[in-house]
Design a protein around this motif. Sequence first.
Motif, PDB file in Angstrom:
ATOM      1  N   GLN A   4       0.847  -1.191   0.000  1.00  0.00           N
ATOM      2  CA  GLN A   4       0.000   0.000   0.000  1.00  0.00           C
ATOM      3  C   GLN A   4       0.880   1.237   0.000  1.00  0.00           C
ATOM      4  O   GLN A   4       1.543   1.553   1.000  1.00  0.00           O
ATOM      5  N   ALA A   5       0.863   1.955  -1.130  1.00  0.00           N
ATOM      6  CA  ALA A   5       1.637   3.189  -1.245  1.00  0.00           C
ATOM      7  C   ALA A   5       0.767   4.384  -0.887  1.00  0.00           C
ATOM      8  O   ALA A   5      -0.441   4.392  -1.166  1.00  0.00           O
ATOM      9  N   SER A   6       1.384   5.382  -0.279  1.00  0.00           N
ATOM     10  CA  SER A   6       0.665   6.589   0.097  1.00  0.00           C
ATOM     11  C   SER A   6       1.630   7.764   0.156  1.00  0.00           C
ATOM     12  O   SER A   6       2.854   7.577   0.118  1.00  0.00           O
ATOM     13  N   GLY A   7       1.074   8.955   0.253  1.00  0.00           N
ATOM     14  CA  GLY A   7       1.889  10.144   0.455  1.00  0.00           C
ATOM     15  C   GLY A   7       2.018  11.059  -0.744  1.00  0.00           C
ATOM     16  O   GLY A   7       2.628  12.123  -0.641  1.00  0.00           O
ATOM     17  N   GLY A   8       1.469  10.661  -1.874  1.00  0.00           N
ATOM     18  CA  GLY A   8       1.552  11.524  -3.038  1.00  0.00           C
ATOM     19  C   GLY A   8       0.682  12.755  -2.891  1.00  0.00           C
ATOM     20  O   GLY A   8      -0.104  12.880  -1.942  1.00  0.00           O
ATOM     21  N   GLY A   9       0.841  13.683  -3.823  1.00  0.00           N
ATOM     22  CA  GLY A   9       0.043  14.894  -3.771  1.00  0.00           C
ATOM     23  C   GLY A   9       0.563  15.932  -4.730  1.00  0.00           C
ATOM     24  O   GLY A   9       1.402  15.653  -5.594  1.00  0.00           O
ATOM     25  N   VAL A  91       3.431   9.007 -11.551  1.00  0.00           N
ATOM     26  CA  VAL A  91       2.838   8.075 -10.600  1.00  0.00           C
ATOM     27  C   VAL A  91       3.977   7.223 -10.053  1.00  0.00           C
ATOM     28  O   VAL A  91       4.741   6.639 -10.817  1.00  0.00           O
ATOM     29  N   TYR A  92       4.078   7.172  -8.743  1.00  0.00           N
ATOM     30  CA  TYR A  92       5.160   6.444  -8.084  1.00  0.00           C
ATOM     31  C   TYR A  92       4.630   5.109  -7.580  1.00  0.00           C
ATOM     32  O   TYR A  92       3.586   5.055  -6.905  1.00  0.00           O
ATOM     33  N   PHE A  93       5.370   4.052  -7.889  1.00  0.00           N
ATOM     34  CA  PHE A  93       4.979   2.692  -7.520  1.00  0.00           C
ATOM     35  C   PHE A  93       6.034   2.097  -6.585  1.00  0.00           C
ATOM     36  O   PHE A  93       7.233   2.242  -6.829  1.00  0.00           O
ATOM     37  N   CYS A  94       5.569   1.397  -5.573  1.00  0.00           N
ATOM     38  CA  CYS A  94       6.522   0.675  -4.743  1.00  0.00           C
ATOM     39  C   CYS A  94       6.610  -0.780  -5.199  1.00  0.00           C
ATOM     40  O   CYS A  94       5.679  -1.314  -5.813  1.00  0.00           O
ATOM     41  N   GLY A 111      -0.096   2.678  -7.463  1.00  0.00           N
ATOM     42  CA  GLY A 111       0.655   3.920  -7.553  1.00  0.00           C
ATOM     43  C   GLY A 111       0.091   5.009  -6.675  1.00  0.00           C
ATOM     44  O   GLY A 111      -1.077   5.003  -6.282  1.00  0.00           O
ATOM     45  N   THR A 112       0.950   5.962  -6.380  1.00  0.00           N
ATOM     46  CA  THR A 112       0.537   7.191  -5.723  1.00  0.00           C
ATOM     47  C   THR A 112       1.047   8.342  -6.581  1.00  0.00           C
ATOM     48  O   THR A 112       2.203   8.369  -6.979  1.00  0.00           O
ATOM     49  N   GLU A 113       0.166   9.274  -6.860  1.00  0.00           N
ATOM     50  CA  GLU A 113       0.472  10.308  -7.849  1.00  0.00           C
ATOM     51  C   GLU A 113       1.172  11.504  -7.210  1.00  0.00           C
ATOM     52  O   GLU A 113       0.728  12.027  -6.179  1.00  0.00           O
ATOM     53  N   VAL A 114       2.240  11.919  -7.846  1.00  0.00           N
ATOM     54  CA  VAL A 114       2.983  13.105  -7.426  1.00  0.00           C
ATOM     55  C   VAL A 114       2.940  14.118  -8.565  1.00  0.00           C
ATOM     56  O   VAL A 114       3.318  13.799  -9.693  1.00  0.00           O
ATOM     57  N   THR A 115       2.478  15.306  -8.256  1.00  0.00           N
ATOM     58  CA  THR A 115       2.424  16.374  -9.238  1.00  0.00           C
ATOM     59  C   THR A 115       3.194  17.566  -8.698  1.00  0.00           C
ATOM     60  O   THR A 115       2.902  18.052  -7.602  1.00  0.00           O
ATOM     61  N   VAL A 116       4.171  18.018  -9.471  1.00  0.00           N
ATOM     62  CA  VAL A 116       4.999  19.151  -9.063  1.00  0.00           C
ATOM     63  C   VAL A 116       4.718  20.297 -10.027  1.00  0.00           C
ATOM     64  O   VAL A 116       4.951  20.177 -11.230  1.00  0.00           O
TER      65      VAL A 116
END
Length: 118
Positions: A4-9, A91-94, A111-116
């Motif tokens: 379970q991946a988390s923490g993106g934003g 999208v970051y995958f562990c 995946g957890t999505e990271v947008t910069v």
Amino acid sequence: VQLQASGGGLVQAGGSLRLSCAASGSIFDLNNMAWYRQAPGKQREFVARISREGDANYVDSVKGRFTISRDNAKNTWYLQMNSLQPEDTAVYFCNADLFITLKWRNYWGQGTEVTVSS
């Protein structure tokens, strides 16, 4: 078994995020805990990996900005991402090797999505 991946934003350029990946289930051991990412229209690429002994390696583009760490007792690993840039958007995958039912098996998390933003 689940990763379970988390923490993106969403974060502005120069900002930081910390991703977490927790492995759950009947896991006897973990190794090669890693993060990959997939940007829109691109192939999935390796970002960082850490062994259960703590040996870490990174793709050149994140060296000095990202740090991978793990908590063996919690079956959890992290990716601290500093000085984020728009090109880190993905999208970051562990991923990890898990010792389950007497065999090492490779697992992916969602995946957890990271947008910069620039």
